[in-house]
Design a protein around this motif. Structure first.
Motif, PDB file in Angstrom:
ATOM      1  N   LYS A  81       0.806  -1.222   0.000  1.00 38.35           N
ATOM      2  CA  LYS A  81       0.000   0.000   0.000  1.00 38.35           C
ATOM      3  C   LYS A  81       0.837   1.269   0.000  1.00 38.35           C
ATOM      4  O   LYS A  81       0.420   2.294  -0.550  1.00 38.35           O
ATOM      5  CB  LYS A  81      -0.930   0.008   1.225  1.00 38.35           C
ATOM      6  N   THR A 151      -2.051   7.455  -5.902  1.00 39.81           N
ATOM      7  CA  THR A 151      -3.251   6.772  -5.421  1.00 39.81           C
ATOM      8  C   THR A 151      -4.468   7.677  -5.523  1.00 39.81           C
ATOM      9  O   THR A 151      -5.575   7.210  -5.831  1.00 39.81           O
ATOM     10  CB  THR A 151      -3.061   6.327  -3.962  1.00 39.81           C
ATOM     11  N   GLN A 152      -4.291   8.967  -5.295  1.00 37.59           N
ATOM     12  CA  GLN A 152      -5.408   9.903  -5.438  1.00 37.59           C
ATOM     13  C   GLN A 152      -5.906   9.936  -6.881  1.00 37.59           C
ATOM     14  O   GLN A 152      -7.122  10.025  -7.125  1.00 37.59           O
ATOM     15  CB  GLN A 152      -4.981  11.302  -4.986  1.00 37.59           C
ATOM     16  N   VAL A 154      -5.806   7.477  -8.969  1.00 38.75           N
ATOM     17  CA  VAL A 154      -6.547   6.233  -9.198  1.00 38.75           C
ATOM     18  C   VAL A 154      -7.994   6.403  -8.758  1.00 38.75           C
ATOM     19  O   VAL A 154      -8.928   6.031  -9.473  1.00 38.75           O
ATOM     20  CB  VAL A 154      -5.885   5.063  -8.439  1.00 38.75           C
ATOM     21  N   TYR A 155      -8.195   6.984  -7.574  1.00 38.30           N
ATOM     22  CA  TYR A 155      -9.552   7.197  -7.074  1.00 38.30           C
ATOM     23  C   TYR A 155     -10.328   8.177  -7.961  1.00 38.30           C
ATOM     24  O   TYR A 155     -11.519   7.973  -8.228  1.00 38.30           O
ATOM     25  CB  TYR A 155      -9.501   7.722  -5.634  1.00 38.30           C
ATOM     26  N   GLU A 156      -9.662   9.226  -8.399  1.00 38.06           N
ATOM     27  CA  GLU A 156     -10.326  10.205  -9.255  1.00 38.06           C
ATOM     28  C   GLU A 156     -10.727   9.579 -10.587  1.00 38.06           C
ATOM     29  O   GLU A 156     -11.822   9.840 -11.100  1.00 38.06           O
ATOM     30  CB  GLU A 156      -9.403  11.403  -9.498  1.00 38.06           C
ATOM     31  N   GLU A 158     -11.328   6.404 -11.191  1.00 33.91           N
ATOM     32  CA  GLU A 158     -12.426   5.467 -10.966  1.00 33.91           C
ATOM     33  C   GLU A 158     -13.747   6.215 -10.804  1.00 33.91           C
ATOM     34  O   GLU A 158     -14.784   5.776 -11.304  1.00 33.91           O
ATOM     35  CB  GLU A 158     -12.136   4.610  -9.734  1.00 33.91           C
ATOM     36  N   ALA A 159     -13.690   7.351 -10.101  1.00 31.05           N
ATOM     37  CA  ALA A 159     -14.912   8.142  -9.924  1.00 31.05           C
ATOM     38  C   ALA A 159     -15.396   8.716 -11.242  1.00 31.05           C
ATOM     39  O   ALA A 159     -16.601   8.772 -11.516  1.00 31.05           O
ATOM     40  CB  ALA A 159     -14.657   9.265  -8.913  1.00 31.05           C
ATOM     41  N   PRO A 177     -10.542   1.492 -15.362  1.00 35.23           N
ATOM     42  CA  PRO A 177      -9.902   1.741 -14.068  1.00 35.23           C
ATOM     43  C   PRO A 177      -8.903   0.658 -13.680  1.00 35.23           C
ATOM     44  O   PRO A 177      -7.886   0.951 -13.054  1.00 35.23           O
ATOM     45  CB  PRO A 177     -11.090   1.782 -13.100  1.00 35.23           C
ATOM     46  N   ARG A 181      -5.074   1.305 -12.578  1.00 36.75           N
ATOM     47  CA  ARG A 181      -4.602   0.886 -11.256  1.00 36.75           C
ATOM     48  C   ARG A 181      -3.333   0.051 -11.386  1.00 36.75           C
ATOM     49  O   ARG A 181      -2.381   0.216 -10.623  1.00 36.75           O
ATOM     50  CB  ARG A 181      -5.695   0.097 -10.531  1.00 36.75           C
TER      51      ARG A 181
END
Length: 216
Positions: A81, A151-152, A154-156, A158-159, A177, A181
């Motif tokens: 992580k 990592t931020q 990746v989240y953006e 995916e959103a 996504p 990732r």
């Protein structure tokens, strides 16, 4: 008149050695820390499972192995992580020499060709990943900022892959996504995890970038 009350010290000692009469084992003394209390509970639990064998040298060795196993799991989690925590000092100094990971004012095609020409696969992978971020930023998939972490993004991404947040000029099915990732994971492991960068890994990163950026 003589005192008829006689204390049988032998019997009391036997009772004290029995678990059923150990009424203080559920209490934490004022001088006992939480760590000591926890170790005591673990020893009691292991004693119930393994019996008298737990009180021998075997029990101590098993407790040490159990502790090492738990620490190994924690280390594995942190490594997966947060690979930057395991970065060597000399690697950090090399990164400082590379400069900031900016996506503006960079000729990615030319710089990647130069990195590939000198077989600097680590730099080629870094540039390839930044090239992917530049394309996603231009499309509005991510909001690139110099202080953000991979990592931020990746989240953006995916959103932004949901139907409600995809811009009108993009195709919903084009978002991948999972590929982004994986691409980000390769970048982090090479950049911060001291992974060996190879041509095969660079080819895989290029393939993932094209998949994320719709083949461009």
């Amino acid at each position: 008149m003589s005192d008829t009350l006689v204390i049988d010290s032998v019997q009391i000692t036997q009772w004290q050695s029995q678990r059923d009469f150990d009424y203080n084992r559920e209490l934490v003394g004022d001088d006992m820390t939480f760590y000591e209390w926890l170790i005591q509970k673990i020893r009691e639990l292991m004693g119930e499972i393994f019996g008298q064998m737990w009180n021998s040298t075997f029990g101590t060795m098993l407790l040490v192995l159990l502790a090492l196993f738990v620490l190994g799991l924690i280390g594995l989690y942190l490594w997966r992580k947060h690979p930057g925590l395991f970065q060597r000092k000399d690697s950090m100094q090399n990164e400082d020499a590379e400069g900031e990971d900016t996506i503006y004012g960079v000729d990615f095609e030319a710089d990647i060709r130069q990195a590939v020409g000198r077989e600097d696969w680590r730099e080629a992978i870094r540039l390839c990943y930044l090239q992917a971020l530049k394309a996603l930023s231009d499309e509005g998939r991510i909001d690139w900022q110099p202080f953000k972490t991979p990592t931020q993004y990746v989240y953006e991404f995916e959103a932004s892959s949901s139907l409600a947040s995809v811009p009108d000029n993009l195709t919903v099915g084009a978002a991948n996504p999972a590929a982004f990732r994986t691409l980000t994971a390769h970048f982090l492991r090479v950049r911060y995890g001291n992974f060996n960068a190879t041509q095969e890994l660079y080819d895989e990163v290029c393939r993932l970038r094209k998949e994320v950026n719709h083949g461009t």
